[in-house]
Design a protein around this motif. Sequence first.
Motif, PDB file in Angstrom:
ATOM      1  N   LEU A   8       0.611  -1.330   0.165  1.00  0.00           N
ATOM      2  CA  LEU A   8       0.547   0.037   0.241  1.00  0.00           C
ATOM      3  C   LEU A   8       0.684   0.806   0.334  1.00  0.00           C
ATOM      4  O   LEU A   8       1.669   1.283   0.782  1.00  0.00           O
ATOM      5  CB  LEU A   8      -0.746   0.389   1.126  1.00  0.00           C
ATOM      6  CG  LEU A   8      -1.737  -0.849   0.957  1.00  0.00           C
ATOM      7  CD1 LEU A   8      -2.943  -0.789   2.645  1.00  0.00           C
ATOM      8  CD2 LEU A   8      -3.174  -1.286  -0.021  1.00  0.00           C
ATOM      9  N   ALA A  10       1.032   5.244   1.490  1.00  0.00           N
ATOM     10  CA  ALA A  10       0.331   5.512   1.522  1.00  0.00           C
ATOM     11  C   ALA A  10       0.546   7.471   1.549  1.00  0.00           C
ATOM     12  O   ALA A  10       2.160   7.629   1.465  1.00  0.00           O
ATOM     13  CB  ALA A  10       0.411   6.166   3.033  1.00  0.00           C
ATOM     14  N   ASP A  55      -3.067   4.857  -2.908  1.00  0.00           N
ATOM     15  CA  ASP A  55      -4.383   4.096  -2.305  1.00  0.00           C
ATOM     16  C   ASP A  55      -4.208   4.512  -1.548  1.00  0.00           C
ATOM     17  O   ASP A  55      -5.892   4.130  -1.027  1.00  0.00           O
ATOM     18  CB  ASP A  55      -3.509   2.106  -2.139  1.00  0.00           C
ATOM     19  CG  ASP A  55      -2.037   1.891  -3.419  1.00  0.00           C
ATOM     20  OD1 ASP A  55      -2.253   1.811  -4.375  1.00  0.00           O
ATOM     21  OD2 ASP A  55      -0.906   1.359  -2.331  1.00  0.00           O
ATOM     22  N   LEU A  56      -4.018   4.951  -0.464  1.00  0.00           N
ATOM     23  CA  LEU A  56      -4.670   5.469   0.590  1.00  0.00           C
ATOM     24  C   LEU A  56      -4.181   6.988   1.825  1.00  0.00           C
ATOM     25  O   LEU A  56      -2.704   6.629   1.776  1.00  0.00           O
ATOM     26  CB  LEU A  56      -4.148   4.148   1.820  1.00  0.00           C
ATOM     27  CG  LEU A  56      -4.549   4.549   3.360  1.00  0.00           C
ATOM     28  CD1 LEU A  56      -6.350   3.728   3.581  1.00  0.00           C
ATOM     29  CD2 LEU A  56      -4.178   3.322   4.076  1.00  0.00           C
ATOM     30  N   PHE A  81      -8.646   6.733  -4.772  1.00  0.00           N
ATOM     31  CA  PHE A  81      -7.300   6.029  -3.105  1.00  0.00           C
ATOM     32  C   PHE A  81      -8.377   6.200  -2.197  1.00  0.00           C
ATOM     33  O   PHE A  81      -9.761   6.470  -2.298  1.00  0.00           O
ATOM     34  CB  PHE A  81      -6.475   6.883  -3.194  1.00  0.00           C
ATOM     35  CG  PHE A  81      -7.455   8.348  -3.172  1.00  0.00           C
ATOM     36  CD1 PHE A  81      -7.607   8.671  -1.777  1.00  0.00           C
ATOM     37  CD2 PHE A  81      -6.841   9.560  -4.518  1.00  0.00           C
ATOM     38  CE1 PHE A  81      -8.088  10.851  -2.004  1.00  0.00           C
ATOM     39  CE2 PHE A  81      -7.462  10.525  -3.991  1.00  0.00           C
ATOM     40  CZ  PHE A  81      -7.601  11.538  -3.383  1.00  0.00           C
ATOM     41  N   ALA A  82      -7.943   5.557  -1.627  1.00  0.00           N
ATOM     42  CA  ALA A  82      -8.585   5.428   0.054  1.00  0.00           C
ATOM     43  C   ALA A  82      -8.362   6.360   0.976  1.00  0.00           C
ATOM     44  O   ALA A  82      -7.495   6.764   1.298  1.00  0.00           O
ATOM     45  CB  ALA A  82      -9.247   3.937   0.583  1.00  0.00           C
ATOM     46  N   VAL A  84      -8.583   7.881   5.046  1.00  0.00           N
ATOM     47  CA  VAL A  84      -9.234   7.564   6.888  1.00  0.00           C
ATOM     48  C   VAL A  84      -8.622   9.295   6.917  1.00  0.00           C
ATOM     49  O   VAL A  84      -7.648  10.253   6.715  1.00  0.00           O
ATOM     50  CB  VAL A  84      -7.814   6.976   7.110  1.00  0.00           C
ATOM     51  CG1 VAL A  84      -8.055   7.229   8.820  1.00  0.00           C
ATOM     52  CG2 VAL A  84      -7.912   5.418   6.531  1.00  0.00           C
ATOM     53  N   LEU A 102     -13.168   5.583   4.953  1.00  0.00           N
ATOM     54  CA  LEU A 102     -12.682   4.478   5.012  1.00  0.00           C
ATOM     55  C   LEU A 102     -12.521   4.287   6.804  1.00  0.00           C
ATOM     56  O   LEU A 102     -13.204   3.279   7.181  1.00  0.00           O
ATOM     57  CB  LEU A 102     -11.712   3.743   4.445  1.00  0.00           C
ATOM     58  CG  LEU A 102     -10.890   1.978   4.441  1.00  0.00           C
ATOM     59  CD1 LEU A 102     -12.067   1.471   4.070  1.00  0.00           C
ATOM     60  CD2 LEU A 102      -9.939   1.748   4.048  1.00  0.00           C
ATOM     61  N   ALA A 121      -7.542  -1.060   7.287  1.00  0.00           N
ATOM     62  CA  ALA A 121      -7.565  -0.818   5.537  1.00  0.00           C
ATOM     63  C   ALA A 121      -6.615  -1.522   4.607  1.00  0.00           C
ATOM     64  O   ALA A 121      -7.640  -1.738   3.312  1.00  0.00           O
ATOM     65  CB  ALA A 121      -6.595   0.499   5.751  1.00  0.00           C
ATOM     66  N   LYS A 122      -5.623  -2.002   5.387  1.00  0.00           N
ATOM     67  CA  LYS A 122      -4.910  -3.340   4.660  1.00  0.00           C
ATOM     68  C   LYS A 122      -5.515  -4.714   4.108  1.00  0.00           C
ATOM     69  O   LYS A 122      -5.350  -5.216   3.563  1.00  0.00           O
ATOM     70  CB  LYS A 122      -3.993  -3.748   5.907  1.00  0.00           C
ATOM     71  CG  LYS A 122      -2.893  -2.764   5.583  1.00  0.00           C
ATOM     72  CD  LYS A 122      -1.875  -2.994   6.652  1.00  0.00           C
ATOM     73  CE  LYS A 122      -1.282  -4.419   6.842  1.00  0.00           C
ATOM     74  NZ  LYS A 122      -0.622  -4.591   8.345  1.00  0.00           N
ATOM     75  N   LEU A 125      -7.757  -3.388   1.261  1.00  0.00           N
ATOM     76  CA  LEU A 125      -7.103  -2.722  -0.076  1.00  0.00           C
ATOM     77  C   LEU A 125      -6.230  -3.667  -0.824  1.00  0.00           C
ATOM     78  O   LEU A 125      -5.757  -4.007  -1.617  1.00  0.00           O
ATOM     79  CB  LEU A 125      -6.319  -1.263   0.580  1.00  0.00           C
ATOM     80  CG  LEU A 125      -7.871  -0.290   0.964  1.00  0.00           C
ATOM     81  CD1 LEU A 125      -6.662   1.342   0.742  1.00  0.00           C
ATOM     82  CD2 LEU A 125      -8.669   0.254  -0.053  1.00  0.00           C
TER      83      LEU A 125
END
Length: 248
Positions: A8, A10, A55-56, A81-82, A84, A102, A121-122, A125
Amino acid sequence: MTDAAPLLRALIVDDETLARANLAFLLARDPAIRVVGQCGSADEALAAIGGMRPDLVFLDIEMPECDGFELLERIGPSPAFAVVFVTAHNQFALRAFEVGALDYLLKPFDDRRFARVLERAKERLRVPGEQQRFIVKNGATLDVVRFADIDWIEASDYYSTLHAGGRAHMLRRSLAELETLLATHGFHRVHRSAIVNLDRLRALEIREDGEYEAVLASGQRLRMSRRYRKAVLERLQAGEVARPLRGG
């Protein structure tokens, strides 16, 4: 032996230097995460996101000039992307989930709370190797659409529409960008406004006027332009995905 590539990517977006440093420290402890960048403002994030391809995104809400919600609005629906959200104010929690976040981290948080959020999250995704799915906002949820589940993709102005399992998902990415991204995953353009997953292709029908039509497993029929015909036929013959059928 080399280490496996991080799963991922970030990105941290927060106007507070200490907050960015804290998140970066916590993320660096996880070998499945690669921090690809840190941004101190929404404008900086807007300029960087395309090149960093996260991705995050860990996104602060209250920032000068443009807050986290406004940033997502400027990016548009269905970001790749997600998110947080990270904030010191709990009154934004409902709105965060309404825009498809997310998760939601309330400052100050401890290591245990952060670990739970990151693990969720992991799990949501995680894919082996490189990115093989899209994150698509659908109302208050984020749908994970795997490349392998996509039947075909059509151009929709500045967006693209993913057709997968009888559902349509709008993605804020151009067809040209998706063509490049998906070329090594068995996709090929058949028309200036359509890309097809060749594993979903069941036949190529030659019409009476000599033009080809791609017939998918779902029954969807797509016109194939002469510009792309030769390349598609070469890929089909090499992979024995389907044979051209005369008729229609």
